[in-house]
Design a protein around this motif. Sequence first.
Motif, mmCIF file in Angstrom:
data_model
loop_
_atom_site.group_PDB
_atom_site.id
_atom_site.type_symbol
_atom_site.label_atom_id
_atom_site.label_comp_id
_atom_site.label_asym_id
_atom_site.label_seq_id
_atom_site.Cartn_x
_atom_site.Cartn_y
_atom_site.Cartn_z
ATOM 1 N N PRO A 11 66.398 34.806 -8.547
ATOM 2 C CA PRO A 11 65.466 35.766 -7.938
ATOM 3 C C PRO A 11 65.463 35.746 -6.417
ATOM 4 O O PRO A 11 65.268 36.789 -5.785
ATOM 5 C CB PRO A 11 64.107 35.349 -8.511
ATOM 6 C CG PRO A 11 64.270 33.904 -8.880
ATOM 7 C CD PRO A 11 65.685 33.788 -9.355
ATOM 8 N N ILE A 12 65.674 34.582 -5.805
ATOM 9 C CA ILE A 12 65.657 34.519 -4.346
ATOM 10 C C ILE A 12 66.845 35.282 -3.775
ATOM 11 O O ILE A 12 66.690 36.114 -2.876
ATOM 12 C CB ILE A 12 65.653 33.058 -3.856
ATOM 13 C CG1 ILE A 12 64.417 32.319 -4.375
ATOM 14 C CG2 ILE A 12 65.678 33.007 -2.331
ATOM 15 C CD1 ILE A 12 64.435 30.827 -4.102
ATOM 16 N N TRP A 13 68.035 34.998 -4.288
ATOM 17 C CA TRP A 13 69.229 35.671 -3.786
ATOM 18 C C TRP A 13 69.118 37.193 -3.942
ATOM 19 O O TRP A 13 69.373 37.953 -3.014
ATOM 20 C CB TRP A 13 70.470 35.158 -4.505
ATOM 21 C CG TRP A 13 71.714 35.888 -4.092
ATOM 22 C CD1 TRP A 13 72.339 36.903 -4.764
ATOM 23 C CD2 TRP A 13 72.446 35.702 -2.880
ATOM 24 N NE1 TRP A 13 73.421 37.352 -4.056
ATOM 25 C CE2 TRP A 13 73.510 36.627 -2.881
ATOM 26 C CE3 TRP A 13 72.316 34.827 -1.795
ATOM 27 C CZ2 TRP A 13 74.433 36.715 -1.850
ATOM 28 C CZ3 TRP A 13 73.238 34.904 -0.762
ATOM 29 C CH2 TRP A 13 74.278 35.840 -0.791
ATOM 30 N N HIS A 14 68.711 37.642 -5.119
ATOM 31 C CA HIS A 14 68.662 39.076 -5.381
ATOM 32 C C HIS A 14 67.518 39.755 -4.634
ATOM 33 O O HIS A 14 67.629 40.942 -4.282
ATOM 34 C CB HIS A 14 68.577 39.322 -6.884
ATOM 35 C CG HIS A 14 69.846 39.012 -7.607
ATOM 36 N ND1 HIS A 14 70.961 39.815 -7.533
ATOM 37 C CD2 HIS A 14 70.195 37.953 -8.388
ATOM 38 C CE1 HIS A 14 71.937 39.291 -8.258
ATOM 39 N NE2 HIS A 14 71.502 38.167 -8.779
ATOM 40 N N SER A 15 66.441 39.032 -4.381
ATOM 41 C CA SER A 15 65.361 39.592 -3.570
ATOM 42 C C SER A 15 65.809 39.767 -2.127
ATOM 43 O O SER A 15 65.644 40.832 -1.515
ATOM 44 C CB SER A 15 64.128 38.688 -3.643
ATOM 45 O OG SER A 15 63.056 39.213 -2.891
ATOM 46 N N LEU A 16 66.410 38.716 -1.565
ATOM 47 C CA LEU A 16 66.779 38.721 -0.152
ATOM 48 C C LEU A 16 67.980 39.612 0.157
ATOM 49 O O LEU A 16 68.136 40.075 1.290
ATOM 50 C CB LEU A 16 67.064 37.290 0.312
ATOM 51 C CG LEU A 16 65.830 36.423 0.487
ATOM 52 C CD1 LEU A 16 66.225 34.958 0.623
ATOM 53 C CD2 LEU A 16 65.038 36.861 1.707
ATOM 54 N N THR A 17 68.830 39.842 -0.809
ATOM 55 C CA THR A 17 69.982 40.718 -0.588
ATOM 56 C C THR A 17 69.726 42.120 -1.128
ATOM 57 O O THR A 17 70.626 42.964 -1.104
ATOM 58 C CB THR A 17 71.252 40.143 -1.243
ATOM 59 O OG1 THR A 17 71.027 39.969 -2.654
ATOM 60 C CG2 THR A 17 71.629 38.812 -0.621
#
Length: 227
Positions: A11-17
């Motif tokens: 979730p962090i990667w996909h939120s931030l990108t």
Amino acid sequence: MTNTASPLDRPIWHSLTGRHAALAIGDALAVRFRPEVNLFGAAVDASPAACAALAALIEEGGTLGVLEAESVPPLPGTVVVSERRIDQMVATRLNRAARGVDMVPLGDVDADEMLALATLTAPGPFFGSTHRQGGYVGVRRHGRLVAMAGERMKVAGFSEISAVCTHPDHRGQGFARALMEAVLAPLLERGEGVFLHTYPDNPAVALYRALGFAVRRQMTYTVVARG
């Protein structure tokens, strides 16, 4: 730390990108939320270059939170502060039961009070600009902010609910359920799923289940510090 089929596994990667790219710092190898927004960050994969790039985003004396479906490889120049398994819960429907509670939208002008309430009640990582990740609502009594809830990470098709907290002097009045319903309802109405993260022994799990959440999978939540 691989890019798996569901964005909820990273979730962090996909939120931030994706939907939160405006709040990100970093590059193609690693990204994190700006330090005033939150402590979360992620690398594109588990390669040494990506892990080094993620470690480089930690300010001197600072910490970084990583939330992944898999354990995080060592980040060079850091020490592990904590590592725990955490449940990811998802809701695609809402079981309404809350009584009417007067609520107000929260924003920049409420930031100091929101930070003070979160610092007192410790619902999870919360910083001076965390509220900019999504919509927040709160309950005031005699002008004082006593409860709040809002949105945190956002990935394709899903928004995370977070910072659900009530001042100890005002618990037992149904504020948490009412606020969560107020945040959940518009998200679900526009076709989004809603997720949250909680430790399995959190007493609030019973409330989450009553609202319509179910455990999707376990995740690993790791906090590292530069040192």
